[in-house]
Design a protein around this motif. Structure first.
Motif, short mmCIF file in Angstrom:
data_model
loop_
_atom_site.label_atom_id
_atom_site.label_comp_id
_atom_site.label_asym_id
_atom_site.label_seq_id
_atom_site.Cartn_x
_atom_site.Cartn_y
_atom_site.Cartn_z
N ALA A 23 -17.52 10.04 65.85
CA ALA A 23 -18.58 10.34 66.81
C ALA A 23 -19.12 10.24 68.02
CB ALA A 23 -17.96 12.37 67.84
N VAL A 24 -20.15 10.08 66.08
CA VAL A 24 -21.86 9.66 66.47
C VAL A 24 -21.33 8.27 66.01
CG1 VAL A 24 -22.39 11.91 66.71
CG2 VAL A 24 -22.27 10.68 64.62
N TRP A 25 -21.21 7.78 65.76
CA TRP A 25 -21.42 6.82 64.98
C TRP A 25 -21.72 5.08 65.84
CZ3 TRP A 25 -23.24 4.42 61.23
CH2 TRP A 25 -23.17 2.72 60.67
N PRO A 26 -20.70 4.90 67.07
CA PRO A 26 -21.25 4.18 68.30
C PRO A 26 -22.46 4.08 68.29
CG PRO A 26 -18.73 4.67 68.66
CD PRO A 26 -19.55 6.17 67.56
N ALA A 27 -22.99 5.77 69.13
CA ALA A 27 -24.55 5.54 69.64
C ALA A 27 -25.19 4.90 68.40
CB ALA A 27 -24.56 7.29 69.66
N VAL A 28 -25.04 5.22 66.91
CA VAL A 28 -25.93 5.02 65.69
C VAL A 28 -25.71 3.59 66.01
CG1 VAL A 28 -26.57 4.69 63.60
CG2 VAL A 28 -25.55 7.06 64.65
N THR A 29 -24.96 2.44 65.64
CA THR A 29 -24.46 1.60 66.39
C THR A 29 -25.25 0.81 67.01
OG1 THR A 29 -22.46 1.24 67.28
CG2 THR A 29 -22.40 1.50 64.45
N ALA A 30 -25.33 0.67 68.35
CA ALA A 30 -25.59 0.17 69.40
C ALA A 30 -26.89 0.93 69.38
CB ALA A 30 -24.93 1.08 70.79
N GLY A 31 -27.62 1.65 68.97
CA GLY A 31 -28.81 1.77 68.87
C GLY A 31 -30.08 0.64 68.22
N SER A 32 -29.46 1.16 67.14
CA SER A 32 -30.17 0.42 65.56
C SER A 32 -29.37 -1.01 65.33
CB SER A 32 -29.43 1.37 64.74
OG SER A 32 -28.53 0.83 63.89
N GLY A 33 -27.55 -1.70 66.22
CA GLY A 33 -27.29 -2.88 65.75
C GLY A 33 -26.50 -2.64 63.92
N VAL A 34 -26.78 -2.00 63.43
CA VAL A 34 -25.92 -1.57 62.43
C VAL A 34 -25.01 -1.29 61.70
CG1 VAL A 34 -26.96 -0.80 60.11
CG2 VAL A 34 -28.54 -1.03 61.52
N GLY A 35 -23.98 -2.11 61.60
CA GLY A 35 -22.75 -1.89 61.16
C GLY A 35 -22.74 -1.85 59.53
N LEU A 36 -21.05 -1.89 59.40
CA LEU A 36 -20.39 -0.89 58.06
C LEU A 36 -19.94 -2.42 57.59
CD1 LEU A 36 -19.84 3.00 57.53
CD2 LEU A 36 -21.78 1.72 56.93
N PRO A 37 -20.09 -3.16 56.92
CA PRO A 37 -19.21 -4.33 56.24
C PRO A 37 -18.68 -3.89 55.04
CG PRO A 37 -21.55 -4.67 55.41
CD PRO A 37 -22.00 -3.37 56.19
N CYS A 38 -17.84 -4.21 54.80
CA CYS A 38 -16.98 -4.15 53.39
C CYS A 38 -17.53 -5.16 52.84
CB CYS A 38 -15.65 -4.62 54.11
SG CYS A 38 -14.26 -4.59 52.36
N PRO A 39 -17.82 -4.52 51.03
CA PRO A 39 -18.00 -5.13 50.48
C PRO A 39 -17.11 -5.89 49.45
CG PRO A 39 -18.76 -2.73 50.18
CD PRO A 39 -17.94 -2.93 50.96
N LEU A 40 -16.06 -5.95 49.39
CA LEU A 40 -14.89 -6.98 49.12
C LEU A 40 -14.46 -7.95 49.98
CD1 LEU A 40 -12.75 -7.27 46.84
CD2 LEU A 40 -11.25 -6.22 48.53
N ARG A 41 -14.35 -7.32 51.26
CA ARG A 41 -14.59 -8.80 52.62
C ARG A 41 -15.70 -9.55 52.46
NH1 ARG A 41 -11.14 -7.52 57.77
NH2 ARG A 41 -10.75 -9.68 58.33
N TRP A 42 -16.67 -8.97 52.45
CA TRP A 42 -18.08 -9.56 52.68
C TRP A 42 -17.94 -11.31 51.35
CZ3 TRP A 42 -22.51 -9.52 48.55
CH2 TRP A 42 -23.64 -10.36 49.31
N ALA A 43 -17.71 -10.08 49.73
CA ALA A 43 -18.15 -10.75 48.87
C ALA A 43 -17.30 -12.32 48.66
CB ALA A 43 -17.73 -10.14 47.95
N THR A 44 -15.25 -11.69 49.00
CA THR A 44 -14.82 -12.84 48.59
C THR A 44 -14.08 -13.07 50.24
OG1 THR A 44 -12.90 -10.38 48.85
CG2 THR A 44 -14.10 -11.50 46.38
N GLY A 45 -14.36 -12.43 51.05
CA GLY A 45 -13.53 -12.90 52.01
C GLY A 45 -12.04 -12.05 52.15
#
Length: 133
Positions: A23-45
């Protein structure tokens, strides 16, 4: 005496926490620009079975059911479990329902196989969504 919680109750409480965060995540990401990348996808695609759950949770909490379905259908299992477990937790807290009894080894195996099948289905969905399968 410490209180015992069943696995479904723990997952339901986790689902409630996820819903509150979504419920609050969109406000956090909009204000900070920080997201949650998937570690597996980030490392291996390669996406993991849980890829898209943050997006699906946010979409579902904000009423975008089809978008949630497209991001990760597993969110509906967590939502259903939450809808059942939260009232159960409240009733147990009020003493209206008995504490949980330990599951038999057979029941634990059935749940483990079911969870493995669900994780496999979710991963296949994510691989298909990413055009890797």
């Amino acid at each position: 005496m410490s209180r015992q919680y069943s696995v479904p109750e723990r997952l339901g409480a986790f689902g409630l926490t996820v819903a509150a965060a979504a419920a609050v995540w969109p406000a956090v990401t909009a204000g900070s620009g920080v997201g949650l990348p998937c570690p597996l996808r980030w490392a291996t695609g390669v996406p993991c079975p849980a890829c898209g759950l943050t997006t699906a949770s946010v979409d579902l909490v904000h009423g975008h059911v089809l978008a949630a379905l497209g991001a990760n259908p597993a969110v509906f299992g967590l939502a259903l479990l939450t809808a059942v477990a939260v009232p159960l937790l409240a009733l147990r807290h009020l003493g209206a329902v008995r504490p949980p009894e330990p599951w038999s080894p057979q029941a634990r195996r059935r749940v483990a196989v079911t969870m493995l099948a669900a994780a496999t289905a979710s991963w296949l969905f994510q691989l298909h969504r990413a055009d890797l399968f």
